[in-house]
Write a protein that holds these residues in place. Structure first.
Motif, PDB file in Angstrom:
ATOM      1  N   THR A 126      40.910  30.739  31.273  1.00  0.00           N
ATOM      2  CA  THR A 126      40.614  32.093  31.719  1.00  0.00           C
ATOM      3  C   THR A 126      39.165  32.363  31.325  1.00  0.00           C
ATOM      4  N   GLU A 127      38.743  33.578  31.479  1.00  0.00           N
ATOM      5  CA  GLU A 127      37.367  33.918  31.127  1.00  0.00           C
ATOM      6  C   GLU A 127      37.040  33.579  29.673  1.00  0.00           C
ATOM      7  N   ARG A 128      37.998  33.865  28.767  1.00  0.00           N
ATOM      8  CA  ARG A 128      37.732  33.683  27.339  1.00  0.00           C
ATOM      9  C   ARG A 128      38.566  32.610  26.665  1.00  0.00           C
TER      10      ARG A 128
ATOM     11  N   THR B 149      40.078  30.185  21.806  1.00  0.00           N
ATOM     12  CA  THR B 149      38.983  30.931  22.412  1.00  0.00           C
ATOM     13  C   THR B 149      37.854  29.967  22.771  1.00  0.00           C
TER      14      THR B 149
ATOM     15  N   GLY C 279      43.403  41.818  23.775  1.00  0.00           N
ATOM     16  CA  GLY C 279      43.626  41.565  25.192  1.00  0.00           C
ATOM     17  C   GLY C 279      43.903  40.117  25.546  1.00  0.00           C
ATOM     18  N   TYR C 280      43.994  39.233  24.545  1.00  0.00           N
ATOM     19  CA  TYR C 280      44.248  37.821  24.822  1.00  0.00           C
ATOM     20  C   TYR C 280      45.635  37.604  25.446  1.00  0.00           C
TER      21      TYR C 280
ATOM     22  N   ILE D 114      47.417  39.566  27.430  1.00  0.00           N
ATOM     23  CA  ILE D 114      47.417  39.914  28.850  1.00  0.00           C
ATOM     24  C   ILE D 114      46.648  38.875  29.650  1.00  0.00           C
ATOM     25  N   GLU D 115      45.471  38.512  29.164  1.00  0.00           N
ATOM     26  CA  GLU D 115      44.637  37.533  29.866  1.00  0.00           C
ATOM     27  C   GLU D 115      45.374  36.200  30.038  1.00  0.00           C
ATOM     28  N   ALA D 116      45.950  35.701  28.960  1.00  0.00           N
ATOM     29  CA  ALA D 116      46.659  34.431  29.014  1.00  0.00           C
ATOM     30  C   ALA D 116      47.966  34.558  29.793  1.00  0.00           C
TER      31      ALA D 116
ATOM     32  N   LEU E 298      48.744  36.556  32.268  1.00  0.00           N
ATOM     33  CA  LEU E 298      48.487  36.601  33.711  1.00  0.00           C
ATOM     34  C   LEU E 298      48.207  35.212  34.265  1.00  0.00           C
ATOM     35  N   ALA E 299      47.449  34.401  33.516  1.00  0.00           N
ATOM     36  CA  ALA E 299      47.142  33.048  33.967  1.00  0.00           C
ATOM     37  C   ALA E 299      48.400  32.181  34.026  1.00  0.00           C
TER      38      ALA E 299
END
Length: 164
Positions: A6-8, A67, A102-103, A105-107, A109-110
């Motif tokens: 993801t982005e991060r 990260t 927010g990790y 949610i980010e992870a 979703l992926a």
């Protein structure tokens, strides 16, 4: 799933160097109460090995999550579907210092996208202990719909959150 980014964040296979952080996480009841409970050092080692074995058998698992900026392990977000498990599950736990950033949610979703679009799974859920409010909040943020609870093997009553 290994190499998913993801982005991060980067999803990768577990390594020996992850063991101390995993063992410390599972030694604390506040951390482990909703993810199978506390574990001895040996049980934590076996859990890490189980994650790796699940990947070898299924092509997906709970992967180590790190990260991009620090390459530090922050927890796991991934998929579980052992033979007795009712249906594929999107599961997650984060180390305390990674929570609230927010990790999840980010992870999540992926992994959800990977499960439904790449693996083309017919079904995907999260099984969540009724008292685990942060996990329920995350499932809802990932657009899960709450369903009736089930008796989840020997883990007791769990809420079902279904992803579409």
């Amino acid at each position: 799933m290994i190499g998913l980014e993801t982005e991060r964040l980067i999803f990768r296979q577990w390594q020996n160097s992850d063991y101390p952080a995993l063992a410390e996480f599972f030694s604390e009841s506040d951390n482990a109460r909703y993810v199978g409970g506390t574990k001895t050092e040996e049980e934590s080692w076996r859990l890490l090995s189980t994650y790796i074995g699940h990947y070898a058998l299924n092509g997906y698992s709970y992967l180590a999550l790190e990260t991009k900026d620090t390459s530090n392990l922050i927890g796991t977000v991934g998929l579980w579907n052992s033979t007795p498990w009712p249906e594929p599950e999107l599961g997650y736990w984060l180390l305390p210092n990674a929570q609230g950033k927010g990790y999840g949610i980010e992870a999540g979703l992926a992994v959800k996208k990977y499960a439904l679009e790449t693996l083309k799974l017919d079904t995907l859920v999260s099984y969540i202990d009724n008292a685990n409010e942060p996990s329920k909040k995350l499932a809802l943020a990932l657009s899960a719909q709450h369903e009736q609870p089930i008796e989840l093997l020997d883990f007791g009553l769990h809420e079902v959150y279904r992803y579409k």
